[in-house]
Design a protein around this motif. Structure first.
Motif, PDB file in Angstrom:
ATOM      1  N   ARG A 115       0.758  -1.188   0.015  1.00  0.00           N
ATOM      2  CA  ARG A 115      -0.050  -0.170   0.203  1.00  0.00           C
ATOM      3  C   ARG A 115       0.939   1.193  -0.117  1.00  0.00           C
ATOM      4  O   ARG A 115       1.445   1.490   0.928  1.00  0.00           O
ATOM      5  N   HIS A 126     -14.698  -4.571   3.581  1.00  0.00           N
ATOM      6  CA  HIS A 126     -15.256  -5.569   2.876  1.00  0.00           C
ATOM      7  C   HIS A 126     -15.272  -6.975   3.733  1.00  0.00           C
ATOM      8  O   HIS A 126     -14.797  -6.721   4.770  1.00  0.00           O
ATOM      9  N   ASP A 128     -14.632 -11.294   3.360  1.00  0.00           N
ATOM     10  CA  ASP A 128     -13.836 -11.958   2.186  1.00  0.00           C
ATOM     11  C   ASP A 128     -14.814 -12.955   1.461  1.00  0.00           C
ATOM     12  O   ASP A 128     -15.859 -13.293   2.180  1.00  0.00           O
ATOM     13  N   LYS A 148      -8.376 -15.893   7.470  1.00  0.00           N
ATOM     14  CA  LYS A 148      -6.938 -15.347   6.603  1.00  0.00           C
ATOM     15  C   LYS A 148      -6.003 -14.893   7.655  1.00  0.00           C
ATOM     16  O   LYS A 148      -6.328 -14.445   8.773  1.00  0.00           O
ATOM     17  N   MET A 150      -2.853 -12.511   8.003  1.00  0.00           N
ATOM     18  CA  MET A 150      -2.042 -11.219   7.296  1.00  0.00           C
ATOM     19  C   MET A 150      -0.776 -10.875   8.135  1.00  0.00           C
ATOM     20  O   MET A 150      -0.819 -10.360   9.292  1.00  0.00           O
ATOM     21  N   HIS A 209     -13.660  -5.828   7.293  1.00  0.00           N
ATOM     22  CA  HIS A 209     -12.232  -5.386   7.419  1.00  0.00           C
ATOM     23  C   HIS A 209     -11.935  -4.700   5.940  1.00  0.00           C
ATOM     24  O   HIS A 209     -12.320  -4.786   5.041  1.00  0.00           O
ATOM     25  N   GLY A 210     -10.329  -4.091   6.303  1.00  0.00           N
ATOM     26  CA  GLY A 210      -9.908  -3.829   4.806  1.00  0.00           C
ATOM     27  C   GLY A 210      -8.984  -2.786   5.373  1.00  0.00           C
ATOM     28  O   GLY A 210      -8.497  -2.493   6.476  1.00  0.00           O
ATOM     29  N   PRO A 211      -8.121  -2.226   4.281  1.00  0.00           N
ATOM     30  CA  PRO A 211      -7.163  -1.388   4.542  1.00  0.00           C
ATOM     31  C   PRO A 211      -7.633   0.188   4.818  1.00  0.00           C
ATOM     32  O   PRO A 211      -8.599   0.593   3.967  1.00  0.00           O
ATOM     33  N   ARG A 220       3.469   0.258   2.914  1.00  0.00           N
ATOM     34  CA  ARG A 220       3.097  -0.597   3.894  1.00  0.00           C
ATOM     35  C   ARG A 220       2.745  -2.010   3.114  1.00  0.00           C
ATOM     36  O   ARG A 220       2.383  -2.186   2.317  1.00  0.00           O
ATOM     37  N   LEU A 224      -0.599 -12.011   2.665  1.00  0.00           N
ATOM     38  CA  LEU A 224      -1.659 -12.720   3.186  1.00  0.00           C
ATOM     39  C   LEU A 224      -1.971 -14.347   2.639  1.00  0.00           C
ATOM     40  O   LEU A 224      -1.960 -14.397   1.634  1.00  0.00           O
TER      41      LEU A 224
HETATM   42  O1  LIG Z   1      -4.892  -4.208   4.170  1.00  0.00           O
HETATM   43  C1  LIG Z   1      -4.942  -4.551   2.815  1.00  0.00           C
HETATM   44  O2  LIG Z   1      -4.156  -4.156   1.923  1.00  0.00           O
HETATM   45  C2  LIG Z   1      -6.112  -5.630   2.308  1.00  0.00           C
HETATM   46  C3  LIG Z   1      -6.259  -6.648   3.263  1.00  0.00           C
HETATM   47  C4  LIG Z   1      -7.535  -7.173   3.231  1.00  0.00           C
HETATM   48  O3  LIG Z   1      -8.385  -6.500   3.238  1.00  0.00           O
HETATM   49  C5  LIG Z   1      -7.840  -8.817   2.783  1.00  0.00           C
HETATM   50  O4  LIG Z   1      -6.828  -9.173   2.698  1.00  0.00           O
HETATM   51  O5  LIG Z   1      -9.003  -9.123   2.564  1.00  0.00           O
END
Ligand SMILES: O=C(O)CCC(=O)C(=O)O
Length: 282
Positions: A115, A126, A128, A148, A150, A209-211, A220, A224
């Motif tokens: 990122r 979103h 997953d 997941k 991360m 969740h999400g960025p 960053r 994953l």
């Molecule tokens: O933080 C990210 O870059 C995306 C991670 C995410 O939302 C995911 O893997 O579903």
């Protein structure tokens, strides 16, 4: 195998995610970070903006931007180095995933995301697994369909630093995906998690969740790894991937090698030795 502590079990049930601090050692962080930088110049699967249906990846000769601080989203990364295969069942994380999901699981996707800082990306939220899984939630006591892991390869030290952002407890509520403005990393209830390079977040497919945006001044980087119940099969490969030749018996099983040729019924009831294989006793 290691199990969740009582505190982790409660956090998993209530919040829908966990943070494993120091899952990777500092030399591994540097190693994986360099690997990501290196495969920028190699062919692989990446989103091709506007040319494919949503969430689909196309084969590219190299990442469009060779600057190691620029955005990259590379899928199916296992073939780039043996270390990516070894990470599939890394004890510190995999043991807990098995405790959460049970032994009837398969490895479903790998991804490396960079990122970029200051590129105007606002982040997004979103669940997953796309449209289908969006309709499926878990209860405190049920096994999730997909989970997941991360791995952070960069320190994330404040808000709007490309943080992994979660809505604690949202794994048990339907996501409001059609709101205007959309639910996002600054919606009330969102928590922008901070962490150190080497930490690993484990989260349920159903968690919102999400960025977040990244205005930290530095990219960053993350890895994953996704696991799902075996009946769901893999997202990343149509067939058992070629890297299976370099995998241990347990990794082979996680990559879809059941020990016999495919036949109707495969991946439905699992192989007889599935529990022993996943628990590492064969
Ligand atoms: O933080 C990210 O870059 C995306 C991670 C995410 O939302 C995911 O893997 O579903």
């Amino acid at each position: 195998m290691q199990k969740l502590s009582a505190e982790q079990r409660t956090q998993w049930a209530v919040d829908g995610y966990l943070c494993i601090e120091g899952a990777l050692k500092s030399e591994e962080i540097d190693f994986f970070s360099n690997e990501i930088d290196n495969f920028r110049s190699l062919p692989g699967w990446e989103p091709i903006s506007g040319m494919l249906p949503r969430g689909h990846y196309g084969w590219v000769d190299k990442c469009a931007d060779q600057n190691t601080e620029a955005f990259m989203d590379r899928r199916d990364i296992l073939s780039y180095n043996q270390a990516f295969i070894e990470l599939i069942d890394r004890k510190e994380v995999f043991d807990l995933i098995v405790d959460i999901m049970g032994p009837n699981i398969i490895f479903s996707m790998s991804q490396a995301i960079v990122r970029a800082s200051g590129d105007g990306f606002p982040g997004y939220t979103h669940t997953d697994g796309g449209e289908g899984q969006r309709e499926i939630r878990v209860m405190e006591t049920s096994r999730p369909i997909a989970v997941k892991a991360m791995y952070l390869l960069s320190d994330v030290e404040g808000p709007d630093c490309g943080n992994f952002t979660v809505f604690p407890g949202s794994h048990m509520r339907p996501i409001q995906f059609n709101q205007d403005p959309p639910v996002g990393p600054n919606t009330p209830g969102a928590v922008q998690l901070t962490g150190k390079a080497g930490d690993c977040y484990i989260f349920s497919h159903a968690l919102w969740h999400g960025p977040a945006a990244n205005n930290s001044g530095k990219a960053r980087k993350t890895l994953l790894y996704n696991y799902c119940q075996m009946f769901m099969r893999c997202y990343d490969f149509k067939d058992i991937p070629e890297v299976v030749e370099h995998a241990s018996p347990r990794q082979r099983r996680l990559l879809g090698d059941l020990g016999y040729d495919f036949r109707p019924g495969s991946y439905f009831y699992v192989p007889d030795d599935q529990t022993e294989m996943i628990m590492g006793v064969v």
